[in-house]
Design a protein around this motif. Structure first.
Motif, PDB file in Angstrom:
ATOM      1  N   PRO A   1     -13.529  13.558 -20.702  1.00  0.00           N
ATOM      2  CA  PRO A   1     -14.317  13.129 -21.870  1.00  0.00           C
ATOM      3  C   PRO A   1     -14.526  14.261 -22.885  1.00  0.00           C
ATOM      4  N   GLN A   2     -14.311  15.527 -22.441  1.00  0.00           N
ATOM      5  CA  GLN A   2     -14.465  16.652 -23.370  1.00  0.00           C
ATOM      6  C   GLN A   2     -13.109  17.130 -23.899  1.00  0.00           C
ATOM      7  N   GLY A   3     -12.043  16.339 -23.637  1.00  0.00           N
ATOM      8  CA  GLY A   3     -10.738  16.658 -24.225  1.00  0.00           C
ATOM      9  C   GLY A   3      -9.879  17.602 -23.397  1.00  0.00           C
ATOM     10  N   TRP A   4     -10.160  17.695 -22.078  1.00  0.00           N
ATOM     11  CA  TRP A   4      -9.341  18.593 -21.244  1.00  0.00           C
ATOM     12  C   TRP A   4      -8.818  17.838 -20.033  1.00  0.00           C
ATOM     13  N   PHE A   5      -7.617  18.221 -19.590  1.00  0.00           N
ATOM     14  CA  PHE A   5      -7.010  17.580 -18.412  1.00  0.00           C
ATOM     15  C   PHE A   5      -6.383  18.666 -17.540  1.00  0.00           C
ATOM     16  N   LEU A   6      -6.002  18.267 -16.337  1.00  0.00           N
ATOM     17  CA  LEU A   6      -5.346  19.214 -15.416  1.00  0.00           C
ATOM     18  C   LEU A   6      -3.964  19.559 -15.957  1.00  0.00           C
ATOM     19  N   PRO A   7      -3.597  20.822 -15.996  1.00  0.00           N
ATOM     20  CA  PRO A   7      -2.276  21.181 -16.512  1.00  0.00           C
ATOM     21  C   PRO A   7      -1.156  20.753 -15.552  1.00  0.00           C
ATOM     22  N   VAL A   8      -1.496  20.654 -14.272  1.00  0.00           N
ATOM     23  CA  VAL A   8      -0.546  20.190 -13.245  1.00  0.00           C
ATOM     24  C   VAL A   8      -1.331  19.317 -12.282  1.00  0.00           C
ATOM     25  N   THR A   9      -0.809  18.151 -11.970  1.00  0.00           N
ATOM     26  CA  THR A   9      -1.503  17.308 -10.986  1.00  0.00           C
ATOM     27  C   THR A   9      -0.497  16.616 -10.073  1.00  0.00           C
ATOM     28  N   PRO A  10      -0.805  16.550  -8.772  1.00  0.00           N
ATOM     29  CA  PRO A  10       0.057  15.772  -7.881  1.00  0.00           C
ATOM     30  C   PRO A  10      -0.172  14.288  -8.088  1.00  0.00           C
ATOM     31  N   GLY A  11       0.505  13.457  -7.298  1.00  0.00           N
ATOM     32  CA  GLY A  11       0.450  12.005  -7.475  1.00  0.00           C
ATOM     33  C   GLY A  11      -0.809  11.351  -6.947  1.00  0.00           C
ATOM     34  N   THR A  12      -1.769  12.119  -6.469  1.00  0.00           N
ATOM     35  CA  THR A  12      -3.100  11.604  -6.142  1.00  0.00           C
ATOM     36  C   THR A  12      -4.136  12.573  -6.686  1.00  0.00           C
TER      37      THR A  12
ATOM     38  N   CYS B   1     -15.018  26.622 -10.238  1.00  0.00           N
ATOM     39  CA  CYS B   1     -15.646  25.669  -9.309  1.00  0.00           C
ATOM     40  C   CYS B   1     -15.396  26.103  -7.879  1.00  0.00           C
ATOM     41  N   GLU B   2     -16.142  25.470  -6.968  1.00  0.00           N
ATOM     42  CA  GLU B   2     -15.894  25.709  -5.556  1.00  0.00           C
ATOM     43  C   GLU B   2     -14.620  24.970  -5.123  1.00  0.00           C
ATOM     44  N   ALA B   3     -14.062  25.427  -4.006  1.00  0.00           N
ATOM     45  CA  ALA B   3     -12.715  24.966  -3.633  1.00  0.00           C
ATOM     46  C   ALA B   3     -12.680  23.553  -3.064  1.00  0.00           C
ATOM     47  N   GLY B   4     -13.857  22.993  -2.713  1.00  0.00           N
ATOM     48  CA  GLY B   4     -13.851  21.622  -2.180  1.00  0.00           C
ATOM     49  C   GLY B   4     -13.990  20.562  -3.251  1.00  0.00           C
ATOM     50  N   VAL B   5     -14.081  20.979  -4.515  1.00  0.00           N
ATOM     51  CA  VAL B   5     -14.144  20.011  -5.617  1.00  0.00           C
ATOM     52  C   VAL B   5     -12.814  19.250  -5.680  1.00  0.00           C
ATOM     53  N   LEU B   6     -12.902  17.923  -5.875  1.00  0.00           N
ATOM     54  CA  LEU B   6     -11.672  17.119  -5.987  1.00  0.00           C
ATOM     55  C   LEU B   6     -11.124  17.166  -7.417  1.00  0.00           C
ATOM     56  N   LEU B   7      -9.830  17.040  -7.561  1.00  0.00           N
ATOM     57  CA  LEU B   7      -9.253  16.925  -8.903  1.00  0.00           C
ATOM     58  C   LEU B   7      -9.877  15.734  -9.629  1.00  0.00           C
ATOM     59  N   ASP B   8     -10.183  14.676  -8.908  1.00  0.00           N
ATOM     60  CA  ASP B   8     -10.840  13.505  -9.492  1.00  0.00           C
ATOM     61  C   ASP B   8     -12.162  13.898 -10.160  1.00  0.00           C
ATOM     62  N   GLU B   9     -12.916  14.773  -9.495  1.00  0.00           N
ATOM     63  CA  GLU B   9     -14.216  15.191 -10.045  1.00  0.00           C
ATOM     64  C   GLU B   9     -14.020  16.046 -11.300  1.00  0.00           C
ATOM     65  N   ILE B  10     -12.954  16.842 -11.313  1.00  0.00           N
ATOM     66  CA  ILE B  10     -12.664  17.651 -12.512  1.00  0.00           C
ATOM     67  C   ILE B  10     -12.324  16.731 -13.680  1.00  0.00           C
ATOM     68  N   ILE B  11     -11.504  15.712 -13.406  1.00  0.00           N
ATOM     69  CA  ILE B  11     -11.107  14.790 -14.485  1.00  0.00           C
ATOM     70  C   ILE B  11     -12.345  14.114 -15.081  1.00  0.00           C
ATOM     71  N   ARG B  12     -13.262  13.685 -14.202  1.00  0.00           N
ATOM     72  CA  ARG B  12     -14.462  12.979 -14.695  1.00  0.00           C
ATOM     73  C   ARG B  12     -15.289  13.854 -15.641  1.00  0.00           C
ATOM     74  N   VAL B  13     -15.327  15.166 -15.348  1.00  0.00           N
ATOM     75  CA  VAL B  13     -16.120  16.064 -16.193  1.00  0.00           C
ATOM     76  C   VAL B  13     -15.334  16.483 -17.436  1.00  0.00           C
ATOM     77  N   ALA B  14     -14.052  16.799 -17.252  1.00  0.00           N
ATOM     78  CA  ALA B  14     -13.303  17.469 -18.320  1.00  0.00           C
ATOM     79  C   ALA B  14     -12.670  16.500 -19.318  1.00  0.00           C
TER      80      ALA B  14
END
Ligand SMILES: Cc1cc2nc3c(=O)[nH]c(=O)nc-3n(C[C@H](O)[C@H](O)[C@H](O)COP(=O)(O)OP(=O)(O)OC[C@H]3O[C@@H](n4cnc5c(N)ncnc54)[C@H](O)[C@@H]3O)c2cc1C
Length: 436
Positions: A92-103, A77-90
């Motif tokens: 529901p397909q069974g994937w999550f961020l391997p590391v995430t900060p508190g926001t 993805c491009e670098a301005g994508v938010l972690l929130d946007e990744i969560i919304r896409v990934a």
């Protein structure tokens, strides 16, 4: 290009910047009369993402997904994508961020440039450990593709590189499979630092995520050196359908003075400790409130009033972690400052990949402080002395005041980093700690 006053998350000051919004990853950087700086979603607390009097290249317009393989969990993805946007896409397909900060409202570029960590450092290291590759645009127009196995020296300089090696345009991330959207965990009260370290070590053998809330005011006069609540959890293998998304609330206005003061803090901490101590035990929770409790209150940083606030976050090496944490807490209590937001957690053995990555094997302590001017800064000087004596370091993502000497003592690889700096980039922090 426009001119705007831009503030960091701590809202201590608003400085004038020339602001350009980047939208095309194939385009050259807009010409800038003064050195520029990439700026993500502005969730850093101090001055690492500020460049007063200079240019900010706002990266949120670089917001496209390039590819996602739901079989392998590899996302580009491009670098301005938010972690929130990744969560919304990934998710529901069974994937999550391997590391995430508190926001989850941080960009991929910002997460790489501060090599952010989460509550699972003991198992997964920091964000950079899960970046498969990235592409960097230098201010002279050169494009550098790098990753752990491709031009690794550039990769090590850019992960945790504080935005100073170039503008990260795209990144490839390895996401982590999850079997449900739920967390299964427990909370346990502790009444001393020795108990915290013992509980935390045991919880790390059982759970993926471990973090503690700390009561930074209580122990004075009680004979205890600390008390708090340790939260630990792992991804549940099954759970009910996800709840409907909760509506986020917003702090409607900035109160004229900080709502956090000695009296409100003592009462709040007392109630919080006893409520959680009484409810200790196994709990199931959806992953969004578990990982991002603060995200449900938008603009919560306004509660500290118009003067804003600081966060002080340090990492203390394993050898002296308990004694140094006790000293820090003692100094904070003696000062009568501090806030409800106080976090204690241990880091695992995995050093960050970046030359300037923050995590080190040991413990991290993070506390918010309403800004009381000179008395707050004097307290930080006392805390710095303790951190330095213990061989620790401060986290640039949270800092806006550490001295050059403090930074150099904490980050021994800073001289190696200089060879990778882009001369067309500068920040308030880089001028303070590197002199340019
Ligand atoms: C409520 C809250 C909780 C937090 N919890 C944690 C936590 O648990 N762990 C943790 O590690 N951090 C935590 N943070 C800090 C936050 O994760 C970092 O400050 C993060 O870097 C912010 O990302 P951003 O997109 O807002 O970037 P910004 O704050 O805008 O920028 C951060 C740095 O990244 C650089 N940068 C941004 N985009 C790019 C790019 N495309 N290319 C090159 N450089 C770039 C900037 O120049 C700057 O140096 C928290 C912050 C908040 C507000």
């Amino acid at each position: 290009m426009t001119t705007a006053r831009v503030q960091a998350w701590g809202r201590l000051e608003a400085a004038e910047h020339a602001v350009h919004r980047l939208t095309e990853r194939s385009a050259p950087l807009p010409a800038a009369a003064r050195p520029g700086l990439p700026h993500g979603n502005g969730r850093s607390y101090g001055d690492v993402a500020l460049n007063p009097g200079g240019t900010l290249w706002m990266t949120r317009g670089l917001d496209r997904f390039i590819s996602f393989d739901a079989a392998t969990g590899v996302l580009a993805c491009e670098a301005g994508v938010l972690l929130d946007e990744i969560i919304r896409v990934a998710l529901p397909q069974g994937w999550f961020l391997p590391v995430t900060p508190g926001t989850r409202f941080v960009t991929v570029g910002g997460a790489i440039a501060n090599d952010v960590h989460g509550k699972n450092h003991h198992g997964q290291g920091s964000f950079g450990h899960h970046v498969l590759g990235l592409s960097l645009l230098r201010t002279d127009g050169e494009r550098i593709d790098c990753g752990p196995g491709l031009r690794p020296a550039w990769f090590a300089a850019t992960v945790g590189g504080l935005g100073l090696t170039g503008v990260i345009l795209t990144a490839q991330l390895q996401l982590m499979p999850v079997r449900s959207e739920w967390m299964q965990g427990e909370s346990q009260p502790f009444r001393s630092l020795a108990e915290f370290f013992a509980l935390s070590a045991a919880a790390e053998t059982r759970h993926d995520y471990v973090v503690s809330w700390l009561d930074c005011v209580h122990a004075s006069g009680s004979g205890q050196d600390a008390r708090g609540i340790l939260f630990s959890a792992s991804h549940a293998t099954e759970g009910p359908p996800p709840p409907p998304p909760a509506r986020a609330r917003r702090v409607p206005l900035t109160p004229p003075v900080s709502l956090i003061n000695g009296l409100s803090l003592r009462a709040f901490n007392q109630a919080y400790f006893h409520r959680h101590a009484a409810r200790a035990g196994a709990q199931r929770q959806h992953l969004l409130p578990f990982f991002y409790p603060l995200d449900s209150l938008l603009e919560w940083n306004r509660i500290y009033g118009p003067r804003g606030f600081h966060q002080y976050q340090c990492a203390l090496p394993r050898r002296d972690e308990q004694a140094a944490t006790a000293e820090l807490l003692k100094a904070i209590r003696a000062s009568g400052q501090g806030s409800f937001l106080a976090v204690l957690k241990t880091f695992g053995e995995r050093e960050g990949l970046g030359l300037l990555s923050f995590p080190l094997p040991g413990t991290t302590v993070a506390l918010d402080f309403p800004d009381h001017g000179a008395s707050t800064l004097a307290l930080f000087d006392r805390l710095d002395a303790i951190v330095r004596e213990a061989g620790g370091r401060l986290y640039p993502a949270k800092d806006g005041r550490q001295s050059r000497a403090m930074f150099e003592a904490g980050y021994p690889r800073h001289t190696d980093f200089l060879a990778f700096r882009d001369p067309g980039l500068s920040s308030a922090m880089s001028r303070r700690i590197f002199g340019h």
